[in-house]
Scaffold this active site. Structure first.
Site, short mmCIF file in Angstrom:
data_model
loop_
_atom_site.label_atom_id
_atom_site.label_comp_id
_atom_site.label_asym_id
_atom_site.label_seq_id
_atom_site.Cartn_x
_atom_site.Cartn_y
_atom_site.Cartn_z
N ASP A 112 13.52 -5.72 -7.86
CA ASP A 112 12.07 -5.49 -7.81
C ASP A 112 11.84 -3.99 -7.66
O ASP A 112 12.24 -3.39 -6.66
CB ASP A 112 11.46 -6.25 -6.63
N LYS B 214 16.26 7.17 -15.32
CA LYS B 214 16.90 8.42 -15.75
C LYS B 214 16.97 9.45 -14.62
O LYS B 214 17.60 10.49 -14.79
CB LYS B 214 16.15 9.00 -16.95
N GLY B 215 16.31 9.18 -13.49
CA GLY B 215 16.42 10.07 -12.36
C GLY B 215 15.18 10.89 -12.10
O GLY B 215 14.05 10.39 -12.22
N GLY C 94 0.85 -1.19 0.00
CA GLY C 94 0.00 0.00 0.00
C GLY C 94 0.88 1.23 0.00
O GLY C 94 1.86 1.31 0.76
N ASP D 85 7.64 5.04 -3.85
CA ASP D 85 7.24 5.38 -2.49
C ASP D 85 8.46 5.74 -1.64
O ASP D 85 8.40 6.66 -0.82
CB ASP D 85 6.49 4.21 -1.86
N ASN E 127 3.80 1.95 2.61
CA ASN E 127 5.17 1.93 2.09
C ASN E 127 5.91 3.22 2.42
O ASN E 127 7.06 3.21 2.87
CB ASN E 127 5.16 1.74 0.58
N LEU F 187 11.63 10.03 -13.30
CA LEU F 187 11.88 9.57 -14.67
C LEU F 187 12.45 8.15 -14.69
O LEU F 187 13.16 7.78 -15.61
CB LEU F 187 12.85 10.53 -15.37
#
Length: 287
Positions: free
Chosen positions: A234, A211-212, A48, A240, A52, A208
């Site tokens: 993962d 890409k940051g 959730g 979060d 999180n 992104l």
């Protein structure tokens, strides 16, 4: 924006949001529409977005209270287990008798990419009139609870830092948007909300992926950061972790660039273990 001196005492943060039990299938690849992929391994993790982010903030050193709703069932015990173990204040997490705890069905491929379907359960039944926010220096919300609950939070929390993670994407009440100090979005969410953000006066954080991220004021980029290279296992929960880290950094006296660097580092570190909450890093993991 209210700021806390994190050198002397932990920042006090309230997280308003969802609690789910994540049922995760790890497969070699994600299915396409109409396809069955077999050979997966099944796991169960607390999840959730609200939970999180609360756990991530707690592991980064904040004093965290989670305002949420769960069912009065065994799934709630599983979903709240790590929050309890890490010392998140659950005194504002209510158990509802007439609906189940939220469940997220997650499929993760060998490269760490995921697909998620959520059955919100008690999160959807969160009643605005039942909300009682504790005192804190900042409030962090997402969109996995009814908009009326967030509107009530705005009415109750008139001062302090207010951070909204616009996920999963949905129209944002004008009353809420006017109160937001920091709006965190990914590229898809930003595109969906583009028409609503004309005249928005707060900070916008745009994530992104690999890409940051960018931090923007109006159309001007005021900070840009890239995450460190990690072996992704993962990606569930990485966003979060980013939200929690950015919120904590902005509550302190650090500059915008340092805050964004920190959030990207935490988000990347959250991808190296299976499961959203087990993967949330402690502050000493970042070294």
């Amino acid at each position: 924006m209210a700021k806390a001196d994190v050198k002397n005492q932990p920042p006090r943060l309230t997280v308003l949001g969802s609690v789910n039990l994540d049922i995760v299938a790890r497969a070699d690849r994600l299915p396409v529409a109409g396809e069955t992929v077999t050979g997966a391994e099944l796991s169960r993790f607390p999840g959730g977005k609200g939970a999180n982010q609360a756990l991530a903030a707690r592991r980064l050193g904040a004093d965290v209270c989670l305002c949420a709703r769960v069912g009065n069932d065994s799934a709630a015990d599983e979903a709240l287990a790590l929050l309890r173990a890490d010392g998140v204040d659950l005194s504002h997490c209510m158990f509802l008798d007439d609906c189940p705890t939220g469940v997220a069905l997650v499929v993760v491929d060998a490269g760490g990419e995921n697909q998620i379907v959520v059955a919100p359960g008690a999160n959807r039944r969160f009643a605005a009139e039942s909300l009682k926010l504790p005192q804190a220096e900042a409030l962090l919300c997402q969109l996995e609870v009814p908009m009326a609950v967030i509107e009530e939070a705005v009415a109750q929390q008139k001062t302090g830092l207010f951070v909204l993670n616009a996920a999963p994407v949905a129209p944002i009440s004008p009353a809420v948007l006017r109160r937001v100090d920091v709006l965190i979005m990914n590229e898809i969410e930003a595109q969906a909300l583009d028409g609503q953000l004309d005249g928005f006066q707060g900070l916008k954080a745009l994530t992104l992926g690999a890409k940051g991220a960018l931090l923007m004021k109006g159309d001007k980029v005021i900070a840009r950061a890239t995450p460190p290279k990690v072996q992704v296992v993962d990606s569930t929960g990485a966003g979060d972790a980013f939200c929690a880290a950015l919120t904590i950094a902005l509550m302190s006296s650090v500059e915008y660039q340092e805050a964004l660097d920190f959030a990207c580092k935490v988000g990347a570190r959250a991808t190296v273990r299976h499961g959203a909450q087990p993967g949330m890093p402690h502050r000493n993991d970042l070294d």
